[in-house]
Design an enzyme around this catalytic site. Structure first.
Site, PDB file in Angstrom:
ATOM      1  N   TRP A 160       0.944  -1.285   0.057  1.00  0.00           N
ATOM      2  CA  TRP A 160       0.054   0.024  -0.014  1.00  0.00           C
ATOM      3  C   TRP A 160       0.857   1.246   0.174  1.00  0.00           C
ATOM      4  CZ3 TRP A 160      -4.604  -0.804   4.078  1.00  0.00           C
ATOM      5  CH2 TRP A 160      -5.494  -1.683   3.397  1.00  0.00           C
TER       6      TRP A 160
ATOM      7  N   HIS B 133      12.899  -2.385  -0.918  1.00  0.00           N
ATOM      8  CA  HIS B 133      12.190  -1.984  -2.208  1.00  0.00           C
ATOM      9  C   HIS B 133      12.859  -0.605  -2.891  1.00  0.00           C
ATOM     10  CE1 HIS B 133       9.134   0.084  -4.276  1.00  0.00           C
ATOM     11  NE2 HIS B 133       8.457  -1.110  -4.215  1.00  0.00           N
TER      12      HIS B 133
ATOM     13  N   GLU C 106      11.756  -6.282  -9.550  1.00  0.00           N
ATOM     14  CA  GLU C 106      10.827  -5.095  -9.691  1.00  0.00           C
ATOM     15  C   GLU C 106      11.786  -4.046 -10.586  1.00  0.00           C
ATOM     16  OE1 GLU C 106       7.411  -4.351  -6.939  1.00  0.00           O
ATOM     17  OE2 GLU C 106       9.167  -3.525  -5.830  1.00  0.00           O
TER      18      GLU C 106
ATOM     19  N   SER D   2       3.682  -2.374 -11.867  1.00  0.00           N
ATOM     20  CA  SER D   2       2.368  -2.101 -12.751  1.00  0.00           C
ATOM     21  C   SER D   2       1.688  -3.415 -13.275  1.00  0.00           C
ATOM     22  CB  SER D   2       2.878  -1.370 -14.050  1.00  0.00           C
ATOM     23  OG  SER D   2       3.353  -0.200 -13.730  1.00  0.00           O
TER      24      SER D   2
ATOM     25  N   GLY E 279       1.479  -2.662  -6.480  1.00  0.00           N
ATOM     26  CA  GLY E 279       1.285  -1.342  -5.684  1.00  0.00           C
ATOM     27  C   GLY E 279       0.126  -0.786  -5.791  1.00  0.00           C
ATOM     28  N   GLY E 280       0.062   0.187  -6.929  1.00  0.00           N
ATOM     29  CA  GLY E 280      -1.224   0.814  -7.173  1.00  0.00           C
ATOM     30  C   GLY E 280      -2.515  -0.035  -7.554  1.00  0.00           C
TER      31      GLY E 280
HETATM   32  P1  PGA Z   1       3.021  -0.745  -8.710  1.00  0.00           P
HETATM   33  O1  PGA Z   1       4.176  -0.730  -7.455  1.00  0.00           O
HETATM   34  O2  PGA Z   1       2.275  -2.175  -8.910  1.00  0.00           O
HETATM   35  O3  PGA Z   1       2.263   0.406  -8.404  1.00  0.00           O
HETATM   36  O4  PGA Z   1       3.678  -0.471  -9.984  1.00  0.00           O
HETATM   37  C1  PGA Z   1       4.714  -2.206  -7.334  1.00  0.00           C
HETATM   38  C2  PGA Z   1       5.720  -1.860  -6.440  1.00  0.00           C
HETATM   39  O5  PGA Z   1       6.488  -0.861  -5.987  1.00  0.00           O
HETATM   40  O6  PGA Z   1       6.106  -2.799  -5.327  1.00  0.00           O
END
Ligand code: PGA
Length: 248
Positions: A9, A96, A167, A204, A224-225
């Site tokens: 989050w 991260h 990532e 993403s 994330g989003g």
């Molecule tokens: P995102 O972020 O799904 O918004 O691209 C992923 C993350 O940073 O763990």
């Protein structure tokens, strides 16, 4: 090996009430899902851990970080592993790229991995910081390889103790995920280096592209989003729960 979906989050949402609603919507949606071999985790900001803990039954609780000193003390604003344990947290996102961009170093990440394992918390080691969109596979593997080696230096673990999250930084929050095949290639590279640990993808991932990753054999996602929208997160969970290797 179970697949793993983690909702990161980040610094969201704004209000406690929103955190409660989001967590219970996700949790409720999961009750109607044949989850097979799928584990789901929510990693909210520390201040919402208590509210989220009381809003969930199926989904597990994680954290986005903790401090690299194990023992409590004079560390203004930091949070120790001991302070989060009472919430029943079982997963920790570590290293991260957003934290690395704020100055976090491999040495600190390495210390956190050791602390997590000592406290029986499952570390999710994020790698991919500094990977550019146009980098060649060999450059990407070199970077990933060195982040894995530095993060795991001197760490004793069983394969089931640890997850690696690939990532690439250009894919995070941009709406431009990598090809599942590329993600699989990096996953195989990571496994060739350290053994058959679970490797998930983040950057993403959303309701539209998740099944491509699931079908390709990616073992989960760091979201994330899309984890801030219960319907999206649940659609991603469905894609992984329905993929053949989750149902073995
Ligand atoms: P995102 O972020 O799904 O918004 O691209 C992923 C993350 O940073 O763990």
């Amino acid at each position: 090996m179970n697949k793993l979906l983690v909702g990161n989050w980040k610094m969201n949402p704004r209000r406690l009430a929103e955190a409660r609603v989001l967590a219970s919507r996700i949790d409720h949606g999961l009750t109607n899902l044949d989850r097979g071999q799928l584990e789901t985790v929510i990693a909210p900001p520390f201040v919402f851990l208590s509210a989220v803990k009381h809003s969930i039954h199926f989904v597990k609780l994680g954290v986005q970080d903790f401090f690299h000193e194990e023992k409590e003390g004079a560390f203004t604003s930091q949070v120790s592993i001991g302070q989060i344990e009472d919430f029943g947290t079982t997963y920790a996102i570590l290293g991260h790229s957003e934290r690395r961009a704020m100055g976090e170093k491999d040495k600190q990440i390495n210390a956190k991995i050791k602390i997590a394992l000592k406290h029986k918390m499952h570390p999710i080691l994020c790698v991919g910081h500094g990977v550019g969109k146009k980098a060649s596979p060999s450059v990407i593997k070199r970077k990933i390889g060195s982040q894995i080696s530095a993060g795991l230096k001197g760490v004793k673990f069983r394969n089931s103790d640890l997850t690696i999250a690939y990532e690439p930084v250009w894919a995070i929050g941009t709406g431009r995920a990598v090809d599942p095949e590329h993600s699989l290639e990096i996953s195989e590279f990571a496994k060739s280096k350290i053994g058959d640990v679970r490797v998930i993808y983040g950057g993403s991932m959303n309701a539209e592209n998740a099944s491509g990753f699931a079908v390709a054999g990616i073992e989960g996602g760091l979201i994330g989003g899309a984890s801030l929208d219960a319907a999206q997160f649940l659609a991603i969970a469905r894609a992984f729960a329905d993929s053949p290797s989750s149902q073995q």
